[in-house]
Scaffold this motif. Structure first.
Motif, PDB file in Angstrom:
ATOM      1  N   MET A 107      74.177  50.216  54.545  1.00  0.00           N
ATOM      2  CA  MET A 107      72.629  50.068  54.305  1.00  0.00           C
ATOM      3  C   MET A 107      72.235  49.638  55.690  1.00  0.00           C
ATOM      4  SD  MET A 107      72.505  52.136  51.847  1.00  0.00           S
ATOM      5  CE  MET A 107      70.878  52.494  52.178  1.00  0.00           C
ATOM      6  N   TRP A 108      71.303  50.212  56.449  1.00  0.00           N
ATOM      7  CA  TRP A 108      70.752  49.524  57.651  1.00  0.00           C
ATOM      8  C   TRP A 108      69.920  48.378  57.371  1.00  0.00           C
ATOM      9  CZ3 TRP A 108      65.618  48.771  58.354  1.00  0.00           C
ATOM     10  CH2 TRP A 108      64.887  49.484  57.361  1.00  0.00           C
ATOM     11  N   TRP A 109      69.503  48.168  56.222  1.00  0.00           N
ATOM     12  CA  TRP A 109      68.501  47.092  56.163  1.00  0.00           C
ATOM     13  C   TRP A 109      69.396  45.649  56.131  1.00  0.00           C
ATOM     14  CZ3 TRP A 109      67.169  50.854  52.214  1.00  0.00           C
ATOM     15  CH2 TRP A 109      68.162  50.767  51.036  1.00  0.00           C
ATOM     16  N   ASN A 110      70.693  45.768  55.927  1.00  0.00           N
ATOM     17  CA  ASN A 110      71.706  44.654  56.000  1.00  0.00           C
ATOM     18  C   ASN A 110      71.303  43.769  57.622  1.00  0.00           C
ATOM     19  OD1 ASN A 110      72.820  44.608  53.577  1.00  0.00           O
ATOM     20  ND2 ASN A 110      73.993  46.195  53.990  1.00  0.00           N
ATOM     21  N   ILE A 111      70.804  44.394  58.557  1.00  0.00           N
ATOM     22  CA  ILE A 111      70.728  44.011  59.789  1.00  0.00           C
ATOM     23  C   ILE A 111      69.666  42.842  59.674  1.00  0.00           C
ATOM     24  CG2 ILE A 111      71.448  45.706  61.128  1.00  0.00           C
ATOM     25  CD1 ILE A 111      68.640  46.423  61.755  1.00  0.00           C
ATOM     26  N   GLY A 112      68.774  42.844  58.479  1.00  0.00           N
ATOM     27  CA  GLY A 112      67.805  41.926  58.356  1.00  0.00           C
ATOM     28  C   GLY A 112      68.439  40.585  57.729  1.00  0.00           C
ATOM     29  N   LEU A 113      69.653  40.648  57.445  1.00  0.00           N
ATOM     30  CA  LEU A 113      70.391  39.273  57.126  1.00  0.00           C
ATOM     31  C   LEU A 113      70.771  38.441  58.209  1.00  0.00           C
ATOM     32  CD1 LEU A 113      72.358  40.678  54.174  1.00  0.00           C
ATOM     33  CD2 LEU A 113      70.252  39.517  54.118  1.00  0.00           C
ATOM     34  N   LYS A 114      70.740  39.145  59.531  1.00  0.00           N
ATOM     35  CA  LYS A 114      71.500  38.559  60.705  1.00  0.00           C
ATOM     36  C   LYS A 114      70.728  37.443  61.500  1.00  0.00           C
ATOM     37  CE  LYS A 114      74.683  40.999  59.276  1.00  0.00           C
ATOM     38  NZ  LYS A 114      76.178  40.499  58.777  1.00  0.00           N
ATOM     39  N   GLY A 115      69.463  37.614  61.192  1.00  0.00           N
ATOM     40  CA  GLY A 115      68.406  36.899  62.143  1.00  0.00           C
ATOM     41  C   GLY A 115      68.224  36.979  63.462  1.00  0.00           C
TER      42      GLY A 115
ATOM     43  N   GLY B 225      61.706  43.506  60.565  1.00  0.00           N
ATOM     44  CA  GLY B 225      61.283  44.349  59.472  1.00  0.00           C
ATOM     45  C   GLY B 225      61.903  44.387  58.331  1.00  0.00           C
ATOM     46  N   ALA B 226      63.258  44.737  58.513  1.00  0.00           N
ATOM     47  CA  ALA B 226      64.337  44.573  57.282  1.00  0.00           C
ATOM     48  C   ALA B 226      64.250  43.343  56.771  1.00  0.00           C
ATOM     49  CB  ALA B 226      65.785  45.107  57.853  1.00  0.00           C
ATOM     50  N   HIS B 227      64.179  42.072  57.544  1.00  0.00           N
ATOM     51  CA  HIS B 227      64.086  40.867  56.706  1.00  0.00           C
ATOM     52  C   HIS B 227      62.754  40.589  56.035  1.00  0.00           C
ATOM     53  CE1 HIS B 227      65.046  36.664  56.328  1.00  0.00           C
ATOM     54  NE2 HIS B 227      63.826  36.391  56.668  1.00  0.00           N
ATOM     55  N   LEU B 228      61.792  41.344  56.472  1.00  0.00           N
ATOM     56  CA  LEU B 228      60.372  41.195  55.833  1.00  0.00           C
ATOM     57  C   LEU B 228      60.706  41.962  54.393  1.00  0.00           C
ATOM     58  CD1 LEU B 228      57.501  42.041  58.350  1.00  0.00           C
ATOM     59  CD2 LEU B 228      57.631  40.001  56.848  1.00  0.00           C
ATOM     60  N   GLY B 229      61.287  42.986  54.431  1.00  0.00           N
ATOM     61  CA  GLY B 229      61.536  43.629  53.187  1.00  0.00           C
ATOM     62  C   GLY B 229      62.271  42.898  52.283  1.00  0.00           C
ATOM     63  N   ILE B 230      63.207  42.414  52.628  1.00  0.00           N
ATOM     64  CA  ILE B 230      64.246  41.790  51.734  1.00  0.00           C
ATOM     65  C   ILE B 230      63.454  40.478  50.978  1.00  0.00           C
ATOM     66  CG2 ILE B 230      66.451  40.349  51.465  1.00  0.00           C
ATOM     67  CD1 ILE B 230      67.323  41.993  53.994  1.00  0.00           C
ATOM     68  N   GLN B 231      62.594  39.753  52.004  1.00  0.00           N
ATOM     69  CA  GLN B 231      61.948  38.636  51.375  1.00  0.00           C
ATOM     70  C   GLN B 231      60.933  38.973  50.271  1.00  0.00           C
ATOM     71  OE1 GLN B 231      60.763  36.347  54.965  1.00  0.00           O
ATOM     72  NE2 GLN B 231      62.020  34.750  54.239  1.00  0.00           N
ATOM     73  N   GLU B 232      60.089  40.084  50.664  1.00  0.00           N
ATOM     74  CA  GLU B 232      59.215  40.479  49.838  1.00  0.00           C
ATOM     75  C   GLU B 232      59.791  41.041  48.437  1.00  0.00           C
ATOM     76  OE1 GLU B 232      55.199  40.672  48.776  1.00  0.00           O
ATOM     77  OE2 GLU B 232      55.990  39.736  50.558  1.00  0.00           O
TER      78      GLU B 232
END
Length: 364
Positions: free
Chosen positions: A29-37, A80-87
């Motif tokens: 899943m592409w949104w895992n790049i939101g975990l990398k900072g 943006g992916a990080h925003l989604g995960i946090q929210e």
């Protein structure tokens, strides 16, 4: 003369020039790049003259191609992916499923089940990309876009100036549409209706997430004049806060519609025709959700053992529902916080430290 391709042309060409078969796992899943900072250090995208797009886990072949073409966009996508995960974690902090993962990825294995939770994760992630890219355009971080070119709203006061540098929500929407949806376009058409239904479900929920940002753009204004008299105003297009977007999508989650293929097998339709018609802002799902009561690697459920609950609440955060009827343990916790703060001239605030004992309840 050499033909110049616009960003939209490039997105279109990439989307339809690649085909691939995807086996869905949380790693994919592409949104895992939101975990990398990575948005905190955009320079990591350049190693010599080559980006490291092929080293990023979760991107599909088409998304890697877009990463190569739009290197400067990737920190914004990651943000943006990080925003989604946090929210997601904030919106579901009092639910049995709280957007945490057994395997350490974003959202977890639940994305493999076409449930309400998968619908929400698709929507909030797509919304995060729209929000982040739109803001990055305004801030001058991206080479292919700048301030919003939205037309002056008709209802704006005739004496107010339409100007400033607004959030470019139009560009953010189009780019997110190309980047997020490309992984659905790349899949070979499934031989069974179940697979195709999941593709259509993802398309629909991605769009719902983007519209939760795009359709709720605001007008921000700044006053001008002597001593703040506000004799003149300059206004521009502004994004809604992402917390507002999260609340909106959480409401859509609670009212999500169960769908199935219609009789002709051409599109998704309501399983119960008595429910209201599905709009493009609504979330849809194919399967009922697991109960998330117990630890289950197959569904990605962490279970609720050890989770805090509210003993007096009758809602989803209450110990009865959160603990799935197993009961709860109670222990005492010492809480320390600042209190009796006083301002001392000039310019120090001094506080005392107060402590109290609090009952904490956790699920058995």
């Amino acid at each position: 003369m050499k033909k110049r391709w616009s960003a939209q042309h490039l997105l279109f060409l990439v989307a339809f020039s690649l085909r691939w078969e995807l086996t869905l796992t949380t790693v994919d899943m592409w949104w895992n790049i939101g975990l990398k900072g990575i948005w905190r250090n955009p320079s990591i995208y350049i190693v010599g003259a080559q980006p490291i797009c092929h080293q990023l886990q979760g991107l599909s072949p088409g998304q890697r191609k877009l990463c190569m073409l739009y290197q400067d966009h990737m920190p914004s996508i990651s943000r943006g992916a990080h925003l989604g995960i946090q929210e997601c974690q904030w919106q579901f902090r009092t639910r049995r499923w709280n957007c945490t993962s057994i395997d350490g990825g974003a959202f977890g294995q639940i994305v493999t089940i076409p449930s309400r939770e998968a619908a929400f994760t698709n929507a909030i992630s797509a919304a995060g990309v729209v929000h982040s890219v739109s803001r990055s355009c305004r801030d001058g971080e991206l080479s292919r876009c700048g301030c919003s070119r939205a037309m002056r709203p008709q209802h704006l006061h005739r004496d107010w100036i339409w100007g400033g540098c607004g959030d470019n929500i139009q560009y953010g929407f189009r780019f997110a549409q190309g980047f997020v949806d490309i992984r659905e376009r790349e899949k070979n058409h499934p031989r069974h209706s179940r697979g195709l239904a999941r593709v259509l479900m993802n398309y629909h929920n991605n769009e719902a997430g983007r519209r939760a940002v795009y359709n709720y753009a605001k007008i921000a204004c700044k006053c001008h004049g002597v001593s703040g008299s506000c004799s003149l105003k300059t206004c521009w297009q502004s994004l809604p806060s992402f917390r507002e977007v999260g609340h909106r999508l959480k409401e859509k989650y609670d009212g999500a519609t169960e769908v199935k293929f219609n009789r002709r097998g051409t599109k998704l339709a309501r399983t119960n025709s008595n429910f209201k018609k599905i709009s493009k802002e609504d979330l849809v799902y194919l399967d009922q959700s697991p109960d998330y009561c117990e630890h289950n690697p197959d569904t990605g459920s962490l279970g609720t053992r050890g989770r805090r609950c509210n003993r007096t609440s009758q809602g989803l955060d209450g110990c009865n529902l959160m603990c799935c009827g197993r009961g709860y343990d109670t222990f005492k916790q010492k809480i320390e916080e600042r209190c009796e703060c006083k301002f001392h001239w000039c310019c120090v605030v001094k506080c005392k430290t107060c402590s109290y004992i609090q009952d904490v309840h956790t699920c058995k």
